[in-house]
Scaffold this active site. Structure first.
Site, PDB file in Angstrom:
ATOM      1  CB  CYS A 382     -16.505  -5.627 -41.728  1.00 19.86           C
ATOM      2  SG  CYS A 382     -15.865  -5.808 -43.397  1.00 19.86           S
ATOM      3  CG  HIS A 509     -14.114  -1.672 -40.832  1.00 22.43           C
ATOM      4  ND1 HIS A 509     -13.977  -2.629 -39.855  1.00 22.43           N
ATOM      5  CD2 HIS A 509     -13.871  -2.289 -42.006  1.00 22.43           C
ATOM      6  CE1 HIS A 509     -13.640  -3.784 -40.416  1.00 22.43           C
ATOM      7  NE2 HIS A 509     -13.578  -3.609 -41.723  1.00 22.43           N
ATOM      8  CD  GLU A 511     -14.288  -0.556 -36.882  1.00 21.60           C
ATOM      9  OE1 GLU A 511     -15.503  -0.409 -37.121  1.00 21.60           O
ATOM     10  OE2 GLU A 511     -13.607  -1.498 -37.351  1.00 21.60           O
TER      11      GLU A 511
END
Ligand code: GLN
Length: 548
Positions: A382, A509, A511
């Protein structure tokens, strides 16, 4: 009908209520039950989206664009189910909807009160989660018993049992059993007080989970059982574990899932537990030997919770490769001063995570540059992608003073900018691109190879985008835009370099979607490249062939 487990906490905050709830979720799922989870947060913010990460840690984003409490990240990683915005409710949200209904006249002139209107709203939100395809709803009540703000939630969950039937609800209370070195023994008094406080709200816990630094004797369990009026087998010791992923096994050994299933009438032969999948994850955790060193260049590095999912995703990638991941927390503002030193050179890989605001952005750009020029594997997430684009624009494509409009509204080359359709909304208080978006990856690109597919969905939380006006210039200078948003074909989602060991970034994102047993491909790729770098510098440090 669904069964409900309410998890409350006492004595102190930060005892790991979220991890206890998640671990129970894992155990019930491993018994073949269909589980969903929810967090009730007593704070007044409508969601954590507006909170400073220093206050509250990471904002966890769901597929449907909910900005939620970071505990939802633990829930998803442990129960391996995608949750949604309704899986988190705050006092702010609850009051907002009650006030909206009041303004609409829905209460027909009645005086609107905490009981019954606020408590009804809380119960309704919990009840809605009990759908036909869910066997157990685990509800974590945020905060600590004794807090002022928690009272309406306790009242609501107390009433809830009466409404849905005793056998359909279980109350689990988490406390602390401290060891006092001066007395040479564990103390049960804080647990007793906490249970008394819970009882004063009308809730008698069915199960008490006791956090403790070290094992405590059975006699202590009997004491807690006697004083707190729960059967001895319902006093569960949660002794500190080496890894958070061990907690489900610790709690299973203590019989937590059995007691909960007994209480809820779910202890049927078809619900025999199968923990083999989770045990395999743990074997990998334990198999991790040498470690790679990953620098995390952030703005909120003093509060690691601000990057919780990034850290977990790195760990998962380590499990996948059988290596530990050691994180070097690097304050972005200090990077420029480090360039001459050995700190960045000593890293095997770099992650530039997401973030907001100007502070530290130049340091992130400097880290991106350094990684690019010195062949250090680097993953941008990001804002990390923004920093890498700005580095490439300034230092390779010759766009002097290029920047993100977020950091410098007067930059001559706004390579990262708001899209036209957004400018208006942002000026009015702003909205973000939130939740899951599908991207198309360029066949044959590194990211397509890492993902093993060409259409991928990742979660987003940002306002600014790669400015399509400069995409051509950047590509001519050698940057590969290897993934674009699938619907409009215009928004850049992934970038990479071909002549670098690993210099990859995404606007998303990723993650949030990593799981302990399914490391995210981009993090797995970063750690693999970090292992290569580590091996080149210190041959045979990592004997990977020996790792299964
Ligand atoms: N601040 C940037 C934006 O709003 C990036 C946000 C992020 O990293 N999550 O676009």
């Amino acid at each position: 009908m669904s069964k409900f487990v309410f998890v409350t906490g006492g004595v102190s905050s930060s005892l790991g209520k979220g991890l206890t709830a998640s671990s129970l979720g894992r155990l019930l799922k491993s018994r073949g039950l269909r589980v969903t989870m929810c967090k009730l947060d007593p704070y007044i913010n409508v969601d954590p989206g507006t909170m400073n990460p220093f206050e509250h840690g990471e904002v966890f984003v769901t597929d449907d664009g909910g900005e939620t409490d970071l505990d939802l990240g633990h829930y998803e990683r442990f129960i391996d189910e995608n949750l949604h915005r309704d899986s988190n409710a705050t006092t702010g949200q609850i009051y907002s909807s009650v006030i909206l209904k009041e303004r609409r006249g829905d209460y027909l002139g009645k005086t609107v009160q905490v009981i019954p209107h606020i408590t009804d709203e809380i119960k309704e939100r919990v009840r809605r989660l009990g759908r036909d395809d869910v066997d157990v709803v685990i509800v974590e009540v945020g905060g600590t018993v004794g807090d002022i703000e928690i009272v309406p939630f306790l009242e609501a969950i107390r009433q809830f049992r009466r409404e849905v039937g005793r056998d359909n609800v279980c109350y689990l209370h988490l406390t602390l059993v401290p060891f006092l070195p001066t007395a040479g023994e564990h103390k049960t008094k804080p647990t007793q007080h906490s249970v008394t406080e819970l009882r004063s709200r009308g809730i008698q816990p069915d199960v008490i989970v006791c956090r403790s630094e070290r094992p405590f004797p059975e006699s202590l369990k009997r004491k807690i059982s006697l004083l707190c009026d729960v059967p001895p087998e319902a006093v569960v010791a949660a002794v500190d574990a080496a890894s958070i992923y061990e907690i489900p096994l610790v709690l299973h050994e203590e019989g937590l899932d059995k007691i909960v299933c007994d209480l809820l009438g779910l202890d049927r032969p078809e619900h025999e537990i199968d923990l083999s999948g989770w045990e395999r994850v743990l074997e990998r955790v334990k198999a991790t030997r040498d470690s790679v060193r990953i620098g995390l260049i952030g703005k909120y590095v003093n509060l690691p919770d601000a990057y919780l999912s990034v850290v977990e995703a790195l760990r998962h990638a380590g499990f996948g490769h059988g290596v530990g991941v050691e994180i070097d927390w690097i304050q972005a503002e200090e990077v420029t001063g480090m360039l001459a030193g050995a700190r960045l050179d000593g890293l095997d890989g770099i992650v530039i995570p997401g973030g907001f605001g100007e502070r530290g952005f130049e340091g992130k750009i400097a880290a991106a540059s350094y990684a690019r020029e010195h062949e250090i594997p680097c993953l941008g997430l990001c804002l990390g992608l923004h920093a890498m684009i700005v580095d490439y624009a300034r230092n390779v494509a010759g766009l002097t003073n290029a920047n993100s409009r977020e950091m410098d509204p007067t930059t001559p080359y706004a390579v990262i900018d708001l899209m036209d359709e957004q400018v208006d909304v942002v000026e009015k208080g702003g909205t973000m691109r939130l939740g899951a978006y599908v991207a198309r990856l360029t066949p044959g690109s590194r990211v397509a190879k890492l993902y093993g597919e060409e259409t991928v969905s990742e979660r987003h939380r940002h306002r600014y985008e790669v400015n399509p006006r400069y995409r051509g210039r950047l590509e001519e200078a050698g940057l590969v835009c290897s993934g674009v948003e699938s619907k409009d074909n215009r928004l850049v989602e992934f970038i990479e370099l071909t002549d670098h060991p690993f210099w990859i970034a995404t606007q998303a994102h990723p993650e949030f979607k990593s799981r302990p047993d399914r490391p995210h491909p981009l993090f797995a790729g970063l750690v693999e490249a970090a292992i290569d770098r580590c091996e080149q510098r210190t041959p045979r440090l990592l004997d990977l062939d020996a790792v299964v």
